[in-house]
Design an enzyme around this catalytic site. Structure first.
Site, short mmCIF file in Angstrom:
data_model
loop_
_atom_site.label_atom_id
_atom_site.label_comp_id
_atom_site.label_asym_id
_atom_site.label_seq_id
_atom_site.Cartn_x
_atom_site.Cartn_y
_atom_site.Cartn_z
NE ARG A 182 -7.68 -0.54 10.29
CZ ARG A 182 -6.15 -0.74 10.08
NH1 ARG A 182 -5.39 0.10 10.38
NH2 ARG A 182 -5.65 -1.95 9.67
CE1 TYR A 196 14.02 31.88 5.76
CE2 TYR A 196 14.10 29.72 5.77
CZ TYR A 196 13.95 30.61 5.28
OH TYR A 196 13.40 30.60 3.72
CE LYS A 216 -0.34 -0.42 4.96
NZ LYS A 216 -1.38 -1.03 5.94
CG MET A 254 9.99 23.47 1.17
SD MET A 254 8.65 24.56 0.36
CE MET A 254 7.77 23.69 -0.43
C1 LIG Z 1 -0.73 -2.11 6.47
C2 LIG Z 1 -1.35 -3.34 7.02
C3 LIG Z 1 -0.73 -4.53 7.09
C4 LIG Z 1 0.76 -4.51 6.92
O1 LIG Z 1 1.22 -3.95 8.20
P1 LIG Z 1 2.77 -4.23 8.48
O2 LIG Z 1 2.95 -3.80 9.83
O3 LIG Z 1 3.53 -3.15 7.42
O4 LIG Z 1 3.39 -5.47 8.15
C5 LIG Z 1 -1.40 -5.60 7.09
N1 LIG Z 1 -2.78 -5.78 7.20
C6 LIG Z 1 -3.60 -4.67 7.06
C7 LIG Z 1 -4.96 -4.69 7.07
C8 LIG Z 1 -2.90 -3.29 6.98
O5 LIG Z 1 -3.57 -2.09 6.80
#
Ligand SMILES: *Cc1c(COP(=O)(O)O)cnc(C)c1O
Length: 375
Positions: free
Chosen positions: A139, A264, A41, A312
């Site tokens: 969640r 700055y 992701k 920046m």
């Molecule tokens: C992000 C995520 C993972 C992976 O998480 P890591 O800590 O990077 O291994 C697995 N399952 C779900 C549902 C997630 O949102």
């Protein structure tokens, strides 16, 4: 202009041989009966999914998981046949895209399963879904009730749906709480099986859980951070190696006299005659501005503290103690700890956050350079 030419000294170097090795280590750890869903992701935690996806699959991953539809589309546009799963919710009005591109989708309502079924049937196919069960995280997903079980049973009967999997997510609050969540999940699974609902994939373990709780691997694991070489586990161990170096190079050196200010508001003043290096990276690259008075880079194996306000696009470092320092010398911002380079873990500790956050903050501005592709 030469394609893929790196046009900046500030860049993120990704060692694909290490990524590949990390995937293999995970696959070997879980064994042939457990599928590996690689979590990629947020554009593979900011590293760039398009160049990395083939490496991850060739190294032993069975599935790619993303959080959002836009991320899934990005992969499918590059590789229409790669198996992609969306861990998050996709709103009703976009389910046509899920069906069109043959993306596997998280579902937790009969209503959405029906819509997706229709969209898939229009295209003469069946859409794959994994059902999300809320075992306590609160969640995403529904809590395991008789009503939800009946909804799931009805999903199996939809002509345009293939119920491929079922999953949940651990809060990792404590071992006791994790065991409770796991038991809620397996109790619900047993009930579903009695009702004739069987799943190809059952999964609950992320990076930490798949190392620390071998008993929770079920027949699929979902690691993300581990692939990129981050060791978040506590009880178990897997020798994954950091695969990422965030680096820059000195653009200018300044001789600064005792008492003179830098940056700055002159928030840093030289307490001795000093040599100050300007480095062409800043908070627009995702380097946290809160690193002020904490951050450092490593140049020629020596730590150089960042001084004054972090800007920046540029920061200044005190390089008075770096022997033979020259303009153009490489500065390691985050690395694997070699030569004292700051690791993602150390950065996370300094910032009071976690490693994934430090990694994902890196913006798209620094070019990604992929090295050591083993394929
Ligand atoms: C992000 C995520 C993972 C992976 O998480 P890591 O800590 O990077 O291994 C697995 N399952 C779900 C549902 C997630 O949102």
């Amino acid at each position: 202009m030469e394609k893929n030419r790196i046009l900046r000294d500030t860049k993120i170097v990704i060692d694909l041989a290490r990524i590949s090795q990390n995937v293999r280590l995970i696959k070997d750890m879980v064994g042939p009966d457990v599928a590996l869903m690689a979590v990629v992701k947020a554009n593979a935690y900011g590293l760039g999914i398009v160049p990395m996806a083939p490496v991850i699959l060739k190294s032993g991953a069975d599935y790619l998981a993303v959080a959002t539809l836009t991320e899934a589309v990005q992969i499918k546009e590059a590789y229409p046949d790669f198996p992609v799963f969306i861990l998050g919710h996709t709103p009703d009005r976009m389910l046509d895209v899920v069906a069109e591109l043959d993306i596997a989708q998280t579902i937790f309502s009969l209503h959405q399963a029906e819509l997706l079924s229709q969209e898939a049937l229009k295209r003469g196919r069946r859409a794959k879904i994994h059902i999300k069960v809320d075992t306590g995280f609160h969640r995403l997903g529904k809590v395991p009730t008789d009503e939800f079980a009946a909804e799931i049973k009805a999903m199996f009967a939809l002509p345009g749906i293939e119920v491929e999997g079922i999953f949940s997510h651990l809060a990792l609050a404590s071992e006791e709480d994790d065991i409770k969540q796991y038991e809620v999940f397996t109790t619900f699974l047993a009930k579903l099986k009695e009702m004739g609902c069987h799943f190809k994939y059952e999964h609950i373990a992320d990076s930490i859980a798949c190392v620390d709780y071998p008993g929770f691997r079920m027949n699929m694991v979902r690691p993300g951070a581990l692939i990129y070489g981050m060791r978040g586990f506590h009880v178990g161990f897997l020798p994954v190696e950091p695969a990422i170096t965030f680096q820059s190079a000195i653009s200018q050196l300044h001789a600064v006299k005792t008492g003179e200010g830098v940056g700055y508001d002159f928030l840093w003043r030289a307490e001795r005659d000093s040599l100050v290096a300007t480095l062409p990276f800043g908070y627009a690259d995702g380097y946290p501005r809160q690193m002020r008075d904490k951050g450092y880079v490593v140049i020629n194996g020596v730590k150089a503290p960042l001084i004054g306000v972090l800007c920046m696009d540029q920061v200044m470092a005190d390089v008075t103690d770096v022997p033979n320092v020259q303009e153009g010398d490489v500065a390691i911002i985050y690395g694997d700890g070699t030569d004292g380079a700051m690791t993602f873990q150390e950065a996370a500790d300094l910032l009071g956050t976690n490693k994934n956050d430090v990694l994902c903050r890196l913006t798209t501005r620094p070019p990604r350079e992929y090295v050591n592709n083993p394929f």
